[in-house]
Design a protein around this motif. Structure first.
Motif, short mmCIF file in Angstrom:
data_model
loop_
_atom_site.label_atom_id
_atom_site.label_comp_id
_atom_site.label_asym_id
_atom_site.label_seq_id
_atom_site.Cartn_x
_atom_site.Cartn_y
_atom_site.Cartn_z
N ALA A 1 39.23 31.49 36.93
CA ALA A 1 39.06 32.59 37.93
C ALA A 1 38.19 32.09 38.97
N ALA A 2 37.22 31.30 38.84
CA ALA A 2 36.42 30.78 39.88
C ALA A 2 37.29 29.66 40.69
N ARG A 3 38.19 28.86 40.17
CA ARG A 3 39.20 28.15 40.95
C ARG A 3 40.03 29.05 41.65
N LYS A 4 40.47 30.02 41.22
CA LYS A 4 41.48 30.90 42.02
C LYS A 4 40.65 31.48 43.18
N ILE A 5 39.37 32.10 42.90
CA ILE A 5 38.79 32.70 44.34
C ILE A 5 38.42 31.65 45.05
N HIS B 1 39.78 31.91 49.10
CA HIS B 1 38.87 32.18 50.07
C HIS B 1 38.02 30.95 50.00
N PRO B 2 38.43 29.76 50.73
CA PRO B 2 37.92 28.59 50.71
C PRO B 2 36.62 28.54 51.83
N ASP B 3 36.85 29.32 52.76
CA ASP B 3 35.59 29.52 53.86
C ASP B 3 34.49 30.35 53.64
N GLU B 4 34.70 31.04 52.44
CA GLU B 4 33.33 31.93 51.97
C GLU B 4 32.06 31.06 51.33
N SER B 5 30.97 31.84 51.43
CA SER B 5 30.02 31.18 50.89
C SER B 5 30.15 31.40 49.42
N ALA B 6 29.03 30.56 48.45
CA ALA B 6 28.99 30.74 47.10
C ALA B 6 28.52 32.03 46.74
N ILE B 7 27.57 32.77 47.57
CA ILE B 7 27.20 33.74 47.27
C ILE B 7 28.25 35.14 47.33
N GLN B 8 29.33 34.93 48.46
CA GLN B 8 30.54 35.71 48.31
C GLN B 8 31.47 35.49 47.23
N HIS B 9 31.57 34.16 46.76
CA HIS B 9 32.30 33.99 45.66
C HIS B 9 31.72 34.65 44.27
N GLU C 1 32.64 41.26 40.42
CA GLU C 1 33.36 42.62 40.36
C GLU C 1 34.53 42.49 39.23
N GLN C 2 35.10 41.21 39.32
CA GLN C 2 36.18 40.85 38.18
C GLN C 2 35.50 40.94 36.68
N HIS C 3 34.38 40.29 36.63
CA HIS C 3 33.99 40.01 35.24
C HIS C 3 32.53 40.19 35.30
N PRO C 4 32.36 41.83 35.16
CA PRO C 4 30.74 42.24 35.00
C PRO C 4 30.10 41.71 33.82
N GLY C 5 28.86 41.62 34.06
CA GLY C 5 27.91 41.17 32.72
C GLY C 5 27.44 39.64 32.78
N THR C 6 27.94 38.77 33.77
CA THR C 6 27.78 37.46 33.73
C THR C 6 26.76 37.39 35.02
N SER C 7 25.45 36.87 34.74
CA SER C 7 24.34 36.58 35.54
C SER C 7 25.11 35.74 36.90
N ALA C 8 24.19 35.93 38.04
CA ALA C 8 24.57 35.04 39.11
C ALA C 8 24.36 33.69 38.79
N ALA C 9 23.35 33.28 38.09
CA ALA C 9 23.02 32.04 37.81
C ALA C 9 24.05 31.35 37.12
N VAL C 10 24.73 31.94 35.90
CA VAL C 10 25.70 31.40 35.48
C VAL C 10 27.00 31.46 36.19
N TRP C 11 27.30 32.23 37.34
CA TRP C 11 28.39 32.00 38.04
C TRP C 11 28.03 31.03 38.93
N ARG C 12 27.11 30.56 39.31
CA ARG C 12 26.64 29.50 40.25
C ARG C 12 27.04 28.19 39.51
N LYS C 13 26.67 27.94 38.17
CA LYS C 13 27.03 26.93 37.43
C LYS C 13 28.60 26.79 37.11
N ILE C 14 29.00 27.76 37.12
CA ILE C 14 30.62 27.98 37.12
C ILE C 14 31.39 27.46 38.32
#
Length: 89
Positions: free
Chosen positions: A44-48, A52-60, A66-79
């Motif tokens: 999912a992260a690769r697709k995003i 949207h290659p011009d967006e920042s990591a925060i926007q990603h 929104e697609q996968h609620p329940g995952t923390s921002a720190a984990v999304w950063r690592k992914i």
């Protein structure tokens, strides 16, 4: 005679009792095999990132949360870091 010291009540550890160099954890440079390699969130992260290659990591992170609620921002950063690392290779 001075006050009696009980042997188990030292205030500071002796220099030989420090925890430096304990050797715990993985050795340096072993980050290649991440724990997210078979995770659907990595796909999912690769697709995003591709959409949207011009967006920042925060926007990603916001879009992914929104697609996968329940995952923390720190984990999304690592992914996201893992997804970008594999794209660059």
């Amino acid at each position: 005679m001075g006050p009696r010291r009980r042997p188990g009540l030292r205030r500071h550890p002796a220099p030989t009792e420090t925890l430096r160099g304990a050797g715990a954890g993985r050795p340096a440079g072993t980050r290649d095999g991440t724990s997210y390699s078979n995770d659907p969130r990595l796909t999912a992260a690769r697709k995003i990132i591709a959409k949207h290659p011009d967006e920042s990591a925060i926007q990603h992170t916001r879009r992914l949360n929104e697609q996968h609620p329940g995952t923390s921002a720190a984990v999304w950063r690592k992914i996201l870091l893992a997804a970008r690392d594999q794209e660059q290779k």
